[in-house]
Scaffold this motif. Structure first.
Motif, short mmCIF file in Angstrom:
data_model
loop_
_atom_site.label_atom_id
_atom_site.label_comp_id
_atom_site.label_asym_id
_atom_site.label_seq_id
_atom_site.Cartn_x
_atom_site.Cartn_y
_atom_site.Cartn_z
N HIS A 1 -43.40 -18.56 29.56
CA HIS A 1 -43.64 -17.13 29.81
C HIS A 1 -44.43 -16.91 31.09
O HIS A 1 -44.09 -16.03 31.89
CB HIS A 1 -44.39 -16.51 28.63
CG HIS A 1 -44.61 -15.03 28.76
ND1 HIS A 1 -43.62 -14.11 28.53
CD2 HIS A 1 -45.72 -14.32 29.10
CE1 HIS A 1 -44.10 -12.89 28.72
NE2 HIS A 1 -45.37 -12.99 29.07
N PHE A 2 -45.48 -17.73 31.30
CA PHE A 2 -46.37 -17.52 32.45
C PHE A 2 -46.11 -18.45 33.62
O PHE A 2 -46.61 -18.22 34.72
CB PHE A 2 -47.83 -17.66 32.01
CG PHE A 2 -48.32 -16.55 31.12
CD1 PHE A 2 -48.34 -15.24 31.57
CD2 PHE A 2 -48.75 -16.81 29.82
CE1 PHE A 2 -48.80 -14.21 30.75
CE2 PHE A 2 -49.21 -15.79 29.00
CZ PHE A 2 -49.23 -14.48 29.46
N GLY A 3 -45.40 -19.55 33.38
CA GLY A 3 -45.09 -20.47 34.46
C GLY A 3 -46.09 -21.57 34.70
O GLY A 3 -45.86 -22.45 35.54
N LYS A 4 -47.20 -21.55 33.96
CA LYS A 4 -48.22 -22.60 34.11
C LYS A 4 -49.22 -22.49 32.97
O LYS A 4 -49.14 -21.57 32.15
CB LYS A 4 -48.95 -22.46 35.45
CG LYS A 4 -49.78 -21.18 35.57
CD LYS A 4 -50.67 -21.21 36.82
CE LYS A 4 -51.58 -19.98 36.88
NZ LYS A 4 -52.55 -20.08 37.98
N LEU A 5 -50.16 -23.43 32.93
CA LEU A 5 -51.25 -23.39 31.96
C LEU A 5 -52.51 -23.96 32.62
O LEU A 5 -52.47 -25.06 33.17
CB LEU A 5 -50.90 -24.20 30.71
CG LEU A 5 -51.99 -24.29 29.63
CD1 LEU A 5 -52.33 -22.90 29.11
CD2 LEU A 5 -51.54 -25.19 28.48
N ASP A 6 -53.59 -23.20 32.57
CA ASP A 6 -54.86 -23.64 33.17
C ASP A 6 -55.91 -24.01 32.14
O ASP A 6 -56.79 -24.83 32.42
CB ASP A 6 -55.42 -22.53 34.08
CG ASP A 6 -54.51 -22.22 35.24
OD1 ASP A 6 -54.22 -23.13 36.02
OD2 ASP A 6 -54.05 -21.05 35.35
#
Length: 226
Positions: free
Chosen positions: A70-75
């Protein structure tokens, strides 16, 4: 925190809701995961993933992957999902220990395992777990819960050591949190001494922030005014 993508488990609970709202107000994009059904539609700022059993590794992976899609990444990953039981050993059920291990340790383990590869791709990957002050020395009736939260403490330390320099991994250790459920179960307590969800959220989001880049493997007491 502007633009960071954070997955928060237990997002629909008393603490989870506060952490989600606080993160969004700081400019983060948040994926909330919970065993309960999702309540709101997905937006550019947040998505809710409901009916997820994080004690099941496959479901945990599916939910984490859906958040990244959904967001394109994970931090960052904030592991709030968990449970509590007060039960003495003599009068209790062995299955309570299994239940606490599943709800508190396996949920954090499965979510973390599913998130690691995504977090390694972030320039500032973060994991924050929820431990417990009560796990430092268990009192009567606290055995199943304290043992499981002690497992979360050791999980935190092991993850921090394994990913030092790449992902920071820390845990906050609250005392009693001032929630409606806790007030009902302990009506004669002095609520003013308890830590509020907002106070705990501030510490959690500090650990997610760039300002906490040098903090890892820490078990941080958040004991209110006890």
């Amino acid at each position: 925190m502007n633009g960071k993508v954070i997955v928060i488990t237990g997002a629909l609970g008393a603490l989870g809701r506060v952490v989600v709202e606080s993160a969004v107000k700081r400019g983060a994009r948040v994926a909330g995961i919970d065993h309960a059904p999702a309540l709101t539609a997905a937006t550019d700022e947040r998505i809710e993933l409901g009916h997820v059993d994080l004690t099941d590794a496959a479901q945990a992976k599916h939910a984490i992957d859906a958040a990244v899609a959904h967001f394109g990444k994970l931090d960052a990953l904030v592991n709030i999902a968990g449970g509590f039981i007060f039960e003495t050993i003599a009068d209790g059920d062995i299955k309570s220990w299994e239940r606490m291990h599943a709800m508190n340790v396996l949920t954090a383990l499965n979510a973390s395992h599913a998130a690691i590869l995504h977090l390694l791709a972030s320039p500032a990957g973060r994991i924050v777990n929820i431990g417990a002050m009560g796990a430092l020395q268990a009192g009567a009736g606290m055995g199943p819960y304290a043992a499981s939260k002690a497992g979360v403490h050791r999980l935190t330390e092991a993850l921090a050591a394994e990913h030092k320099g790449k992902i920071t991994v820390n845990a906050v250790l609250p005392s009693t949190i001032d929630t409606a459920a806790n007030r009902i179960s302990m009506p004669k307590a002095d609520f003013s001494k308890w830590v509020t969800p907002q106070e705990l959220a501030e510490v959690i989001l500090f650990l997610v922030s760039d300002a906490a880049s040098a903090v890892t493997g820490a078990l941080i007491p958040v004991s209110g005014r006890v």
